[in-house]
Design a protein around this motif. Structure first.
Motif, short mmCIF file in Angstrom:
data_model
loop_
_atom_site.label_atom_id
_atom_site.label_comp_id
_atom_site.label_asym_id
_atom_site.label_seq_id
_atom_site.Cartn_x
_atom_site.Cartn_y
_atom_site.Cartn_z
N PHE A 1 0.78 -1.23 -0.03
CA PHE A 1 0.05 -0.03 -0.02
C PHE A 1 0.88 1.27 -0.11
CE2 PHE A 1 -1.90 3.37 2.60
CZ PHE A 1 -3.17 3.65 1.59
N VAL A 2 1.70 1.24 0.96
CA VAL A 2 2.73 2.38 0.99
C VAL A 2 3.31 2.59 -0.28
CG1 VAL A 2 4.73 3.53 2.12
CG2 VAL A 2 2.99 2.33 3.46
N SER A 3 3.88 1.53 -0.92
CA SER A 3 4.61 1.62 -2.31
C SER A 3 3.54 2.10 -3.32
CB SER A 3 5.07 0.09 -2.61
OG SER A 3 6.15 -0.26 -2.01
N GLY A 4 2.26 1.91 -3.27
CA GLY A 4 1.31 2.48 -4.27
C GLY A 4 1.29 3.87 -3.91
N LEU A 5 1.42 4.43 -2.67
CA LEU A 5 1.36 5.96 -2.53
C LEU A 5 2.60 6.81 -3.44
CD1 LEU A 5 0.70 6.22 1.31
CD2 LEU A 5 -0.85 6.22 -0.69
N THR A 6 3.96 5.87 -3.27
CA THR A 6 4.87 6.64 -3.98
C THR A 6 5.11 6.32 -5.40
OG1 THR A 6 6.22 4.77 -3.20
CG2 THR A 6 6.18 6.33 -2.16
N PHE A 7 4.11 5.18 -5.67
CA PHE A 7 4.17 4.72 -7.22
C PHE A 7 3.18 5.47 -8.02
CE2 PHE A 7 3.18 1.12 -10.20
CZ PHE A 7 4.42 0.83 -10.44
N ALA A 8 2.41 6.39 -7.51
CA ALA A 8 1.22 7.03 -8.22
C ALA A 8 2.04 7.89 -9.13
CB ALA A 8 0.37 7.91 -7.24
N SER A 9 3.31 8.42 -9.07
CA SER A 9 3.80 9.37 -9.91
C SER A 9 3.79 8.87 -11.17
CB SER A 9 4.98 10.00 -9.63
OG SER A 9 5.73 8.80 -9.52
N ILE A 10 3.81 7.51 -11.66
CA ILE A 10 3.88 6.83 -13.01
C ILE A 10 2.67 7.12 -13.58
CG2 ILE A 10 5.38 5.14 -12.06
CD1 ILE A 10 3.24 3.06 -12.72
N PHE A 11 1.56 7.08 -12.86
CA PHE A 11 0.33 7.63 -13.66
C PHE A 11 0.21 9.01 -14.12
CE2 PHE A 11 -0.29 3.51 -11.46
CZ PHE A 11 -1.08 2.69 -11.99
N VAL A 12 0.83 9.61 -13.42
CA VAL A 12 0.90 11.16 -13.90
C VAL A 12 1.73 11.51 -14.96
CG1 VAL A 12 1.40 13.33 -13.06
CG2 VAL A 12 0.40 11.85 -11.56
N PHE A 13 2.99 10.83 -14.75
CA PHE A 13 4.01 10.88 -15.90
C PHE A 13 4.06 10.16 -17.31
CE2 PHE A 13 6.83 12.05 -12.02
CZ PHE A 13 6.25 13.26 -12.11
N TYR A 14 3.43 8.93 -17.33
CA TYR A 14 3.30 8.27 -18.25
C TYR A 14 1.72 7.91 -18.75
CZ TYR A 14 8.19 7.06 -17.42
OH TYR A 14 9.54 7.42 -17.03
N ALA A 15 1.58 7.76 -19.97
CA ALA A 15 0.26 7.47 -20.64
C ALA A 15 0.01 6.05 -20.22
CB ALA A 15 0.42 7.28 -22.11
N ILE A 16 -1.46 6.01 -19.79
CA ILE A 16 -2.13 4.78 -19.22
C ILE A 16 -1.58 3.50 -20.19
CG2 ILE A 16 -4.36 5.28 -20.12
CD1 ILE A 16 -3.44 3.29 -16.84
N ASP A 17 -1.98 3.62 -21.30
CA ASP A 17 -1.86 2.65 -22.40
C ASP A 17 -0.29 2.26 -22.41
OD1 ASP A 17 -1.18 5.01 -23.75
OD2 ASP A 17 -1.62 4.39 -25.52
N SER A 18 0.73 2.90 -22.24
CA SER A 18 2.01 2.83 -22.19
C SER A 18 2.39 1.78 -21.00
CB SER A 18 2.92 4.02 -22.15
OG SER A 18 4.23 3.78 -22.38
#
Length: 214
Positions: free
Chosen positions: A78-95
């Motif tokens: 869960f905590v990893s998911g909190l820091t992981f969120a940035s990839i959904f901001v920086f990268y396109a979801i299909d990518s």
């Protein structure tokens, strides 16, 4: 499916990945949470908590009660998911989804190799561990150099390293099957190792081939 250590390990690894990705996705779509996590010291607090959890789990997971080990693993995911969120901001979801699939295929192939091979991968695992330490040192130095070329080389080397470590870790878990240690704890121990292998493989492939969200 036979209720053995490997099956339990992979089920918990997948559950951890699911928690991480769902958490990251929802955080990325909440402006309030993004601001709270990335707008100040929140991000580094979660990074420190994440590191502490993985250190504690790696060190004493076999001494924990099975329920405690499972809760700690899910908390780490869960905590990893909190820091992981940035990839959904920086990268396109299909990518992200494409590279997730590619990572899963590569991971599965190496897991099968690690499980079925008759070759002892212990020495290879040792060499890969020292190679990883060397790469991490280079990556830390590159924080100050800020070289895109070095970043790319580090990512390529890390992909190779974690491909090899995946096979090594699966073989290691297989060898622990008849160790006499509690399987519930061993499953969490193995799930954490494989979780880290997969996440690192995925993140470095994403860094190399991911399409930005511009």
């Amino acid at each position: 499916m036979k209720d053995n250590l490997i099956s339990k390990t992979f089920l918990w690894m997948c559950f951890g990945l699911l928690v991480t990705f769902i958490t990251g996705y929802f955080v990325a779509h909440s402006e309030v949470m993004l601001e709270n996590i990335y707008g100040g010291w929140g991000y580094w607090v979660f990074v420190i908590v994440e590191l502490l959890l993985v250190i504690v789990l790696s060190a004493i997971v076999m001494k924990m009660k099975p329920a405690t080990a499972k809760v700690c693993f899910l908390l780490y995911s869960f905590v990893s998911g909190l820091t992981f969120a940035s990839i959904f901001v920086f990268y396109a979801i299909d990518s992200i989804m494409l590279i997730f699939l590619v990572s899963a295929i590569i991971f599965a192939i190496m897991a099968i190799i690690g499980y079925t091979t008759k070759i002892d991968l212990t020495k290879m695992g040792t060499y890969l561990f020292f190679a990883l330490i060397a790469v991490l040192i280079v990556a830390l130095i590159n924080i100050f150099l800020n070289s895109s070329m070095v970043t790319m080389i580090v990512s390529i080397v890390c992909v190779i390293i974690f491909i090899g470590i995946t096979a090594y870790d699966v073989q290691k878990i297989k060898m622990l099957e008849n160790s006499g240690l509690p399987k519930e704890n061993l499953a969490i121990y193995g799930a954490l190792d494989l979780y880290l292998d997969y996440i690192n493989l995925f993140l470095h492939l994403l860094q190399l081939f991911g399409r930005s969200n511009d």
